[in-house]
Design a protein around this motif. Structure first.
Motif, PDB file in Angstrom:
ATOM      1  N   ARG A   8      31.851  -5.406  31.828  1.00 44.33           N
ATOM      2  CA  ARG A   8      31.395  -6.007  33.082  1.00 44.33           C
ATOM      3  C   ARG A   8      31.190  -7.517  32.931  1.00 44.33           C
ATOM      4  NH1 ARG A   8      29.164  -0.813  33.763  1.00 44.33           N
ATOM      5  NH2 ARG A   8      27.409  -1.252  32.376  1.00 44.33           N
ATOM      6  N   ARG A  33      34.632  -9.264  32.614  1.00 45.25           N
ATOM      7  CA  ARG A  33      35.354  -9.399  33.887  1.00 45.25           C
ATOM      8  C   ARG A  33      34.768 -10.536  34.725  1.00 45.25           C
ATOM      9  NH1 ARG A  33      35.035  -3.750  34.079  1.00 45.25           N
ATOM     10  NH2 ARG A  33      33.353  -3.899  35.642  1.00 45.25           N
ATOM     11  N   ALA A  34      33.456 -10.629  34.760  1.00 45.77           N
ATOM     12  CA  ALA A  34      32.815 -11.683  35.544  1.00 45.77           C
ATOM     13  C   ALA A  34      33.153 -13.065  34.980  1.00 45.77           C
ATOM     14  CB  ALA A  34      31.301 -11.476  35.565  1.00 45.77           C
ATOM     15  N   GLN A  75      26.688 -11.714  39.682  1.00 44.12           N
ATOM     16  CA  GLN A  75      27.685 -10.647  39.723  1.00 44.12           C
ATOM     17  C   GLN A  75      27.368  -9.568  38.698  1.00 44.12           C
ATOM     18  OE1 GLN A  75      31.780 -11.963  39.469  1.00 44.12           O
ATOM     19  NE2 GLN A  75      32.487  -9.968  38.711  1.00 44.12           N
ATOM     20  N   GLU A 117      26.501  -5.591  39.681  1.00 44.86           N
ATOM     21  CA  GLU A 117      27.397  -4.512  39.283  1.00 44.86           C
ATOM     22  C   GLU A 117      26.766  -3.513  38.325  1.00 44.86           C
ATOM     23  OE1 GLU A 117      30.867  -6.406  37.737  1.00 44.86           O
ATOM     24  OE2 GLU A 117      31.654  -6.963  39.717  1.00 44.86           O
ATOM     25  N   ASP A 118      25.542  -3.777  37.877  1.00 47.61           N
ATOM     26  CA  ASP A 118      24.914  -2.893  36.884  1.00 47.61           C
ATOM     27  C   ASP A 118      23.441  -2.723  37.234  1.00 47.61           C
ATOM     28  OD1 ASP A 118      23.918  -1.545  34.696  1.00 47.61           O
ATOM     29  OD2 ASP A 118      24.989  -2.775  33.225  1.00 47.61           O
TER      30      ASP A 118
END
Length: 614
Positions: free
Chosen positions: A82, A85-86, A124, A128-129
């Protein structure tokens, strides 16, 4: 596991300070007067700027166990993916570095990113988490600019972080003015230890040898030979005067060396001074001053070599009685078209600035003065044309209530380095010029209008009575912070643009195209006899600026601005392919209609654009 990315070192900052003086110029042969006194003692040196840094690290804390303390492979892999990707979406790779004492994780990025980008990356990751407690940039902090070790720093009340100081220390955390030249259009500058390395280029633009006091006319030596006078020499009944060294005092307020353990410091100590000598014995001529504005800003003056040190800020601590003359207004307009901010003293006659030129010209930042209590100085001019106020001193209560800066001991010709307290709007003006230099160093893309808007919108409310002193007390720190805030400040439009193209016929004032400012219209010069009119409502106190951009390098069209009368208030008639710019201020107390007129001069009919705004 340790990351292998290269990180940036933390940038250190240095320090600096500001000062001022007092003048008034009369209309033509213009008699200048200085209100200051008392030499002091001491001498001055410092450096660099730092921009607001980004960072190449991220801090993430999870509600479960940290990555480095036994997280399962699946949990570890998911978290890593994650964050990767960010980071990848912002052009960087990410790698785990370590756990902190508080149980958070530090992640390194492969390249430094702007702080706003790392904040977005952190947001972000958290979004996302659901297991993320918090995520934030691992910021690179800077050593805050401390007061410089110049022994007279405590005497520079106008620079302090206080209710009446302009707060330069906070601004120095971002920039100290490097890369910006400030033209001091004045008496010239004496060599001084506290200005060592601060002065670049310059020119003596005095044409009359009686005024120049150095035995010759224009030349490349802008050093001040002194401006002493005999009794009755300039004005009948006026006594003898000693040399003022006025330009040296002004220059010290802007760029005196900071942090060298001696003397004082300037408000923008990393900026450079370009001295333009226009004032000598009994003052200086408007024509010479106008040439200085054009030359300083990068324009050409016949017989004078090109200026290799173009100034982004012009300091005019001078003035005289009367309305704004055409020569001065055209020079100001040309300087602004060249990208220069023009800062002018409001004057020292305790009257409405509407009768003091060039402070009453369009497109300038007119500066009033206040003393150490924040109240308007007893001598300072005032009125709706004043833009801002700054420290100028009020020495009726003692010399130390004035503005301390660099000077010279000579009473006629030059002596040795010294320091002295002066008072006047001449001293307030370089505080504002220095603040403008700091703003431009922080954001070089700003236009003169945007710099003015920044200084006015960030000015602090007055802490004492200062009626008709403009938008407030200049705050260098707040202005610099606004300049790096991500947007170029512009005043909000009063109305949306009315149309985007010229509508014919508009060749008379009664048929003028209505334009809501700010607005830009595409237009056409249909023939050699064509003329186009555009009308705009200008708020009280606002300055309308109009730019005419020809559609080809051969086209030569001219620009005129009118109010309700038949005579042009301003005009610009530059050559083929040049952008014409003209400005006019609504000095009334209510909105008024102004007209921009474009005319054909040569180069063939064709397209052009006209931009109106304030």
């Amino acid at each position: 596991m340790q990351h292998t990315f290269t990180t940036r070192p933390v940038a250190a900052l240095a320090a600096g300070v500001l000062l001022a003086s007092s003048w008034a110029l009369a209309p033509q042969a213009v008699a200048a007067t200085t209100e200051g006194v008392a030499p002091d003692a001491s001498a001055p040196s410092v450096d660099a700027t730092a921009s607001v840094p980004g960072t190449d690290r991220l801090i993430v804390r999870y509600r479960t166990q940290p990555l480095g303390a036994g997280a399962t492979d699946d949990v570890q892999s998911g978290r890593r993916d994650r964050i990767a990707r960010a980071a990848e979406a912002r052009g960087a790779a990410a790698e785990y570095v370590r756990d902190t004492a508080q149980g958070a994780q530090v992640w390194a990025l492969s390249a430094p990113l702007p702080l706003a980008d790392v904040e977005a990356l952190a947001a972000q990751v958290a979004a996302e988490d659901a297991g993320v407690e918090y995520a934030e940039p691992d910021r690179l902090l800077q050593p805050s600019a401390a007061a410089p070790n110049d022994p007279r720093w405590s005497d520079l009340w106008g620079l302090q972080t206080s209710s009446v100081g302009i707060g330069v220390l906070g601004a120095w955390d971002v920039t100290r003015g490097a890369g910006v030249n400030v033209a001091v259009i004045d008496t010239g500058v004496r060599p001084h230890a506290d200005l060592a390395g601060a002065v670049v280029g310059g020119y003596d633009l005095i044409t009359d040898t009686g005024v120049s006091n150095d035995g010759n006319g224009r030349d490349g030596d802008a050093s001040d030979p002194g401006d002493w006078t005999a009794a009755n020499e300039c004005v009948a009944g006026r006594g003898a005067t000693t040399s003022s060294w006025h330009g040296t005092h002004v220059a010290g307020t802007i760029s005196a060396v900071a942090g060298n353990g001696a003397g004082v410091a300037g408000a923008a100590p990393a900026s450079k001074i370009v001295p333009l000598r226009v004032l000598g014995r009994c003052g200086g001529y408007t024509s010479d001053i106008a040439d200085a504005m054009i030359w300083a800003s990068g324009g050409s003056v016949s017989g004078v070599p090109a200026n290799e040190n173009r100034a982004r800020v012009l300091n005019l601590s001078l003035g005289g009685s009367g309305t704004c003359d055409t020569t001065s207004q055209r020079a100001i307009t040309a300087a602004r078209a060249n990208g220069a901010v023009v800062v002018v003293a409001a004057g020292n006659e305790n009257r409405n600035v509407s009768n003091s030129s060039p402070a009453n010209c369009s497109g300038v930042i007119a500066v009033a003065a206040y003393g150490p209590t924040g109240a308007r100085a007893s001598y300072s001019n005032y009125g709706t044309l004043v833009d801002v106020a700054a420290p100028g001193g009020e020495m009726s209560g003692g010399q130390t209530r004035g503005i301390l800066s660099t000077l010279n001991t000579g009473t006629a010709g030059p002596g040795s380095d010294s320091y002295a307290y002066y008072q006047g709007t001449s001293m307030a003006t370089p505080h504002v010029a220095a603040a403008a230099a700091l703003v431009l160093a922080a954001n070089p893309s700003l236009t003169p209008d945007q710099v003015e808007s920044t200084l006015k919108s960030t000015a602090r409310p007055f802490v004492a009575t200062c009626s008709s002193c403009g938008a407030g007390m200049v705050d260098a720190n707040a202005a610099v912070r606004a300049a790096v805030g991500g947007t170029n400040p512009t005043p909000p439009p009063t109305t949306p643009p009315v149309g985007t193209s010229e509508v014919e016929p508009n060749n008379t004032r009664s048929a003028a195209n209505a334009v809501g400012a700010p607005g830009t219209l595409a237009a056409t010069m249909g023939s050699s006899t064509d003329t186009d009119y555009f009308a705009v409502q200008v708020p009280a106190g606002a300055t309308l600026t109009v730019r005419l951009t020809p559609g080809s390098s051969a086209a030569d069209y001219d620009l005129y601005l009118y109010g309700s009368g038949s005579s042009a208030l301003a005009s610009s008639r530059l050559g083929a392919g040049r952008v014409d710019t003209a400005s006019v201020r609504n000095t009334g107390t209510s909105p008024a209609t102004y007209y921009a007129r474009t005319t054909y001069y040569g180069g063939g009919a064709g397209a052009y654009t006209i931009q109106l705004g304030w």
